[in-house]
Design a protein around this motif. Sequence first.
Motif, PDB file in Angstrom:
ATOM      1  N   LEU A  64     -44.670 -17.843  98.083  1.00  0.00           N
ATOM      2  CA  LEU A  64     -45.693 -18.874  97.899  1.00  0.00           C
ATOM      3  C   LEU A  64     -45.876 -19.693  99.170  1.00  0.00           C
ATOM      4  O   LEU A  64     -46.999 -20.024  99.559  1.00  0.00           O
ATOM      5  CB  LEU A  64     -45.311 -19.782  96.724  1.00  0.00           C
ATOM      6  N   GLU A  65     -44.755 -20.008  99.809  1.00  0.00           N
ATOM      7  CA  GLU A  65     -44.830 -20.772 101.057  1.00  0.00           C
ATOM      8  C   GLU A  65     -45.609 -19.988 102.114  1.00  0.00           C
ATOM      9  O   GLU A  65     -46.434 -20.551 102.839  1.00  0.00           O
ATOM     10  CB  GLU A  65     -43.421 -21.082 101.557  1.00  0.00           C
ATOM     11  N   ALA A  66     -45.372 -18.681 102.195  1.00  0.00           N
ATOM     12  CA  ALA A  66     -46.063 -17.849 103.178  1.00  0.00           C
ATOM     13  C   ALA A  66     -47.560 -17.780 102.907  1.00  0.00           C
ATOM     14  O   ALA A  66     -48.350 -17.525 103.824  1.00  0.00           O
ATOM     15  CB  ALA A  66     -45.471 -16.441 103.182  1.00  0.00           C
ATOM     16  N   ARG A  67     -47.951 -18.002 101.650  1.00  0.00           N
ATOM     17  CA  ARG A  67     -49.365 -17.941 101.279  1.00  0.00           C
ATOM     18  C   ARG A  67     -49.990 -19.332 101.139  1.00  0.00           C
ATOM     19  O   ARG A  67     -51.099 -19.460 100.620  1.00  0.00           O
ATOM     20  CB  ARG A  67     -49.514 -17.159  99.970  1.00  0.00           C
ATOM     21  N   SER A  68     -49.271 -20.353 101.581  1.00  0.00           N
ATOM     22  CA  SER A  68     -49.737 -21.746 101.528  1.00  0.00           C
ATOM     23  C   SER A  68     -50.107 -22.172 100.111  1.00  0.00           C
ATOM     24  O   SER A  68     -51.084 -22.893  99.890  1.00  0.00           O
ATOM     25  CB  SER A  68     -50.940 -21.937 102.472  1.00  0.00           C
ATOM     26  N   LEU A  69     -49.329 -21.724  99.146  1.00  0.00           N
ATOM     27  CA  LEU A  69     -49.522 -22.095  97.743  1.00  0.00           C
ATOM     28  C   LEU A  69     -48.415 -23.056  97.311  1.00  0.00           C
ATOM     29  O   LEU A  69     -47.303 -23.016  97.836  1.00  0.00           O
ATOM     30  CB  LEU A  69     -49.513 -20.853  96.850  1.00  0.00           C
ATOM     31  N   PRO A 129     -45.320 -24.659  95.544  1.00  0.00           N
ATOM     32  CA  PRO A 129     -44.121 -24.072  94.928  1.00  0.00           C
ATOM     33  C   PRO A 129     -44.092 -24.242  93.417  1.00  0.00           C
ATOM     34  O   PRO A 129     -43.351 -23.535  92.727  1.00  0.00           O
ATOM     35  CB  PRO A 129     -42.973 -24.826  95.604  1.00  0.00           C
ATOM     36  N   LEU A 130     -44.900 -25.165  92.895  1.00  0.00           N
ATOM     37  CA  LEU A 130     -44.936 -25.344  91.441  1.00  0.00           C
ATOM     38  C   LEU A 130     -45.482 -24.115  90.723  1.00  0.00           C
ATOM     39  O   LEU A 130     -45.252 -23.944  89.529  1.00  0.00           O
ATOM     40  CB  LEU A 130     -45.773 -26.571  91.079  1.00  0.00           C
ATOM     41  N   TRP A 131     -46.208 -23.254  91.450  1.00  0.00           N
ATOM     42  CA  TRP A 131     -46.665 -22.026  90.805  1.00  0.00           C
ATOM     43  C   TRP A 131     -45.494 -21.152  90.372  1.00  0.00           C
ATOM     44  O   TRP A 131     -45.619 -20.342  89.441  1.00  0.00           O
ATOM     45  CB  TRP A 131     -47.589 -21.236  91.737  1.00  0.00           C
ATOM     46  N   ALA A 132     -44.355 -21.308  91.026  1.00  0.00           N
ATOM     47  CA  ALA A 132     -43.173 -20.531  90.636  1.00  0.00           C
ATOM     48  C   ALA A 132     -42.714 -20.876  89.230  1.00  0.00           C
ATOM     49  O   ALA A 132     -42.009 -20.094  88.584  1.00  0.00           O
ATOM     50  CB  ALA A 132     -42.036 -20.757  91.633  1.00  0.00           C
ATOM     51  N   ALA A 133     -43.120 -22.061  88.736  1.00  0.00           N
ATOM     52  CA  ALA A 133     -42.794 -22.426  87.353  1.00  0.00           C
ATOM     53  C   ALA A 133     -43.454 -21.471  86.362  1.00  0.00           C
ATOM     54  O   ALA A 133     -43.000 -21.351  85.216  1.00  0.00           O
ATOM     55  CB  ALA A 133     -43.239 -23.861  87.065  1.00  0.00           C
TER      56      ALA A 133
END
Length: 455
Positions: free
Chosen positions: A172-177, A179-183
């Motif tokens: 997610l970090e590499a895609r500038s998204l 980190p809450l999407w990991a939830a």
Amino acid sequence: LEKTNVAGTTSAVDAAVAAAVVLAFVAGSVRAPYVRWRTFEVRLALLGAATALVLASAARRPAPRWGGVVIAAGLAARLAFLAQEPSDDVHRYLWEGKVQRAGVNPYAVAPSDPSLASLRGEGWKDVNHPEWTAIYGPVAEGLFAATPSWRAWKTVVVAADLVAIALLLRLLEARSLSPLWAAGYALHPLVLWSGAGEGHLESLVAAAVLAAVLAIDRGRPVAAGVLVGTAVLVKATAGVFAIVLLCSRGPLRSIPALAATAVAGYLPYAGAGAALFASLLRFGGEMRSGAMLPLGPWAAPAGLAVAAALCRRTGADPSSVALHVAGATILLSPTVHPWYGVVLAALCPLSPGTVWWIPTLTLVALGETTAGLRATGGWIEAPWLRLAVYGPFLLAVLLRIDRRAFLAVVGAALVAIAGWVAWHPSVQEILGTGGQWRSETLAARVEGSKGRRDE
């Protein structure tokens, strides 16, 4: 949903409400080691609501420092599931570990073989498909041999889940998204129930696939091939992710690495000879349940081959290719169980606006058949089940294509459902008995479904 790179911090209100719902779920879950399906369904819905709130925050704000909170929340949610009675698949895992510790090749000798009678203990009656030899991959078998109890096995599954969450945060970090999407994976109801609750091994496949995507991102095709090969050595159906390697740079290095890894993994069990893949082939040829369409085992490979050709030409992002491969495999497979959606759920956070979120939620409904199996000993699939599982996804796809066509299909479906309710004897019986099947009808359905068990 895809415009997440907005300044701001995570809403304290969102976090507080989500935490309250999660705590309510946890309080209800730890009450008993086995949770009845209807009550459990409600608690899963509550957890899904909490996850939706977190994802809503992710859609509005980047929250760059919340990765550790996501991992902690994921661990806490999994701890609430550890006391739940595991699936009968786990009893199978433990049996295969036990026979390996006794020096027996599980690919060569089935649990029902008389030569293994001395190894049978109290859990013997819970081993599913006792007439079948081992079906899982050598890496899975090695882990089975190292875990003498179902609690130890669940610890392995939870550890794999935490690794998957950590890998998601990197991707997610590499895609500038945010980190809450990991939830979306860390607190996903299906993932929690299937892994920490039931003890299924799909979390190990999810971690390996995410690691392969990360290796591709970093330009390491050989490592990506080894990681996909590792996923295959957990569960052979993960071989479909070879398509991700074909659609990425360096397939002439990644595919041989995959093949070499797979061959090396099976070598210690090669003494089983032709029986090495006997149960896997038998499962593909005989088992049919939960599928969207009554397709044969050839459908998934054929459809995915076409998808590989298209992805190769378009040069799609590896995480997107993996997502569509995981989703298409579910739609085309002749047998689908709820836990098959775990890998799909692991890939959805990398494409936040995808409609593939929908089947990861609706697949939970297939757990109704598992509950029927445990309660009665027979496989029971309600007539509405497949419509509930696949209908919302197909409608969402149609809505994205053409809104008028979507409305027409919804109208036709409502008319069809009304007519079905009017004449279908099963529905009339349900309505006439307050939502409960009559005992004689249930007994008849169970009798017709004896012998079918879930992988």
